[in-house]
Design an enzyme around this catalytic site. Structure first.
Site, short mmCIF file in Angstrom:
data_model
loop_
_atom_site.label_atom_id
_atom_site.label_comp_id
_atom_site.label_asym_id
_atom_site.label_seq_id
_atom_site.Cartn_x
_atom_site.Cartn_y
_atom_site.Cartn_z
N HIS A 136 -16.81 -5.15 43.53
CA HIS A 136 -16.01 -6.06 43.65
C HIS A 136 -14.99 -5.69 44.92
O HIS A 136 -14.90 -4.42 45.49
CB HIS A 136 -14.70 -5.54 42.40
CG HIS A 136 -13.39 -6.26 42.43
ND1 HIS A 136 -13.50 -7.51 43.05
CD2 HIS A 136 -12.16 -5.71 42.48
CE1 HIS A 136 -12.00 -7.82 43.03
NE2 HIS A 136 -11.26 -6.91 42.86
N CYS A 175 -10.29 -8.54 37.25
CA CYS A 175 -11.31 -8.56 38.45
C CYS A 175 -12.82 -8.02 38.02
O CYS A 175 -13.51 -8.02 38.72
CB CYS A 175 -11.00 -7.87 39.63
SG CYS A 175 -9.45 -8.29 40.23
N ASN A 235 -9.74 -10.43 48.36
CA ASN A 235 -10.02 -9.97 47.02
C ASN A 235 -9.91 -11.34 46.38
O ASN A 235 -8.91 -12.03 46.08
CB ASN A 235 -9.14 -9.27 46.42
CG ASN A 235 -9.17 -8.65 45.07
OD1 ASN A 235 -10.10 -9.50 44.41
ND2 ASN A 235 -8.45 -7.72 44.59
N1 COA Z 1 2.62 -4.56 55.67
C1 COA Z 1 3.48 -3.54 56.02
N2 COA Z 1 4.11 -2.70 55.56
C2 COA Z 1 4.02 -2.87 54.11
C3 COA Z 1 2.94 -4.02 53.66
C4 COA Z 1 2.55 -4.86 54.34
N3 COA Z 1 1.76 -5.93 53.93
N4 COA Z 1 2.87 -3.52 52.27
C5 COA Z 1 3.73 -2.50 51.89
N5 COA Z 1 4.32 -1.89 53.21
C6 COA Z 1 5.00 -0.77 53.46
C7 COA Z 1 5.78 -0.40 52.04
O1 COA Z 1 6.96 -1.22 52.10
C8 COA Z 1 6.09 1.00 52.31
O2 COA Z 1 7.18 1.07 53.28
P1 COA Z 1 8.15 2.18 52.74
O3 COA Z 1 7.18 3.54 53.08
O4 COA Z 1 9.03 2.03 54.23
O5 COA Z 1 8.84 2.19 51.71
C9 COA Z 1 4.87 1.61 53.00
O6 COA Z 1 4.04 0.19 53.37
C10 COA Z 1 3.84 2.16 52.17
O7 COA Z 1 3.66 1.31 50.77
P2 COA Z 1 2.54 1.62 49.86
O8 COA Z 1 2.61 0.49 48.75
O9 COA Z 1 2.83 3.00 49.49
O10 COA Z 1 1.34 1.41 50.85
P3 COA Z 1 -0.45 1.66 50.64
O11 COA Z 1 -0.54 2.66 51.60
O12 COA Z 1 -0.56 2.24 49.09
O13 COA Z 1 -0.79 0.32 50.70
C11 COA Z 1 -1.93 -1.39 49.45
C12 COA Z 1 -0.79 -0.78 49.92
C13 COA Z 1 -1.57 -2.62 48.55
C14 COA Z 1 -2.80 -1.82 50.70
C15 COA Z 1 -2.72 -0.25 48.73
O14 COA Z 1 -1.94 0.55 47.57
C16 COA Z 1 -3.92 -0.68 47.82
O15 COA Z 1 -4.89 -1.39 48.61
N6 COA Z 1 -4.03 -0.78 46.68
C17 COA Z 1 -5.04 -1.30 45.81
C18 COA Z 1 -4.67 -2.58 45.50
C19 COA Z 1 -5.67 -3.45 44.95
O16 COA Z 1 -6.93 -3.28 45.25
N7 COA Z 1 -5.68 -4.19 43.90
C20 COA Z 1 -6.55 -5.22 43.18
C21 COA Z 1 -7.23 -4.04 42.26
S1 COA Z 1 -8.47 -5.38 41.47
#
Ligand code: COA
Length: 386
Positions: free
Chosen positions: A255, A113, A285
């Site tokens: 980004h 990215c 993204n």
């Molecule tokens: N819908 C519903 N629930 C979801 C889900 C979705 N799309 N994705 C994950 N969950 C659930 C998980 O299974 C987890 O459940 P559990 O507590 O029962 O195990 C819970 O939500 C929390 O998961 P987690 O991965 O810790 O969520 P989060 O709050 O960190 O959010 C992202 C997930 C991906 C949105 C977040 O981590 C994020 O945006 N990270 C940066 C990613 C990014 O920008 N990447 C590209 C960089 S260039």
């Protein structure tokens, strides 16, 4: 000293829209969950005829039309992408052929990215040294093809699209004022795309190899933590490098990964949220394409003015991150529909010329009696299995 100015920009987004509600019909998620965690409402998906190179072509053709520069004047083409058609030929070489940019060198750049920032930095430095005069820089992605549509932790984030800028050398001070590039490969396993050829880095372990298809693999929490720590730091560093202060910055084009990452950066830098341009709600993204697509939208919305100091900041797989300060100099006049048609005709001619060259190569091979690539393949088929 030559200065690398952005003299044209263009973007292309596929027509097909995938909303959060559509995703809720595919995996266990909801519009509310996705929107509150990421700020994304919908994203675009390439159709079966569209490839990374065709998206790149549409964006680059628009940027060139705006700059009034002919493809034959382009010296360098860089395509930043994580979704190239081939390892080689590069998507940039395909683009060079589509554009009919006969004098251009072309290569792909892999920095996930952050790719657009890396490409901008390389091209601007090449112009500053006088090595090249005109460069087309593209960020283009068809991430939908490397997304695991059953993984709700990643499939909600990504979209397809392309954005391009034309950089041109000038004696007038301005353009790309400073860039910073960084990498921390120790975090490579936090966000990765395995090429499926059985030769992953040994320390990623066999569980990594066995557990992963050739789709995006991400530790969302850790990537979030990484992004929130490097973005504000990187912005401050590049602004200082350009000899400016944060008060001199008119707009930051980050980004477009996640609204919460951007909000966090605004808070840390004590800047009002309006200083950050955001369009991730509509496109998600789009990796290397997100900054030039956001730049196009910012220009369309009248947010860029002559002499504005813009900051671009990117982060992603690698891990990589980087920033650029650009003094915005131009407001190009609109292009007439006639001129647009003329340009399209040139691209049709470029395709025809490319076909003729392919045919000529076959004809010469036939006359010389050397085997054509097809004949070689048939030969290989006849060989006994080892
Ligand atoms: N819908 C519903 N629930 C979801 C889900 C979705 N799309 N994705 C994950 N969950 C659930 C998980 O299974 C987890 O459940 P559990 O507590 O029962 O195990 C819970 O939500 C929390 O998961 P987690 O991965 O810790 O969520 P989060 O709050 O960190 O959010 C992202 C997930 C991906 C949105 C977040 O981590 C994020 O945006 N990270 C940066 C990613 C990014 O920008 N990447 C590209 C960089 S260039």
């Amino acid at each position: 000293m030559r200065y690398a100015h952005i003299v044209g920009w263009g973007c292309y987004l596929p027509e097909q829209v995938l909303t959060n509600d559509d995703l809720a019909g595919m995996v266990d998620t909801s519009n509310e969950w996705i929107y509150t965690r990421t700020g994304i409402r919908e994203r675009r998906l390439a159709n079966e005829k569209e490839t990374t190179a065709t998206l790149a072509f549409e964006a680059a053709a628009r940027a060139l039309a705006m700059s009034k520069i002919n493809p034959t004047q382009v010296d360098l083409i860089i395509v930043a992408t994580s979704t190239p058609e081939f390892v080689f030929p590069s998507t940039a070489s395909l683009l060079q052929d589509y554009l009919g940019a006969r004098k251009a060198g072309a290569f792909d750049l892999s920095a996930a990215c952050t790719g657009f920032i890396y490409a901008l930095s390389l091209a601007a430095n090449s112009i500053a040294t006088g090595a090249v005069d005109t460069a087309v820089i593209v960020g283009a992605e068809t991430l939908s093809r490397i997304t695991d549509w059953q993984d709700r932790g990643t499939c909600i984030l990504f979209g397809d699209g392309a954005g391009a800028v034309v950089l041109k050398g000038s004696d007038i001070p301005g353009g790309v004022l400073a860039t910073t590039l960084r990498s921390d490969g120790s975090g490579g396993n936090l966000l990765s795309l395995y090429n499926g050829r059985g030769n992953a880095v040994p320390h990623y372990g066999t569980s990594y190899l066995n557990g992963h298809k050739s789709t995006i693999h991400m530790n969302g929490r850790q990537v979030f933590r990484f992004a929130t720590s490097v973005v504000p730091e990187s912005i401050e560093e590049v602004v200082e490098k350009a000899g400016l202060t944060m008060d001199d910055v008119s707009l930051i084009v980050p980004h477009q990964a996640n609204q919460r990452i951007i909000d966090h950066a605004a808070k840390k830098l004590k800047l009002p949220p309006e200083k950050f341009f955001i369009n991730l709600d509509r496109f998600g993204n789009t990796s290397a394409a997100s900054i030039p697509i956001a730049l196009c939208d910012a220009a369309k919305e009248g947010k860029l003015h002559p002499d504005d100091n813009l900051v671009f900041v990117g982060f992603g797989g690698g891990l990589t991150w980087g920033s650029a300060v650009v003094k915005w100099n131009v407001t190009p006049p609109p292009i007439s529909p006639m001129r647009r048609q003329w340009r399209r005709a040139r691209y049709v001619a470029a395709r025809a010329r490319s076909r003729v060259r392919q045919l000529a190569r076959r004809l010469l091979a036939w006359i010389a009696g050397s085997p054509t690539p097809d004949a070689r393949l048939k030969d290989a088929d006849k060989r006994p299995e080892e």
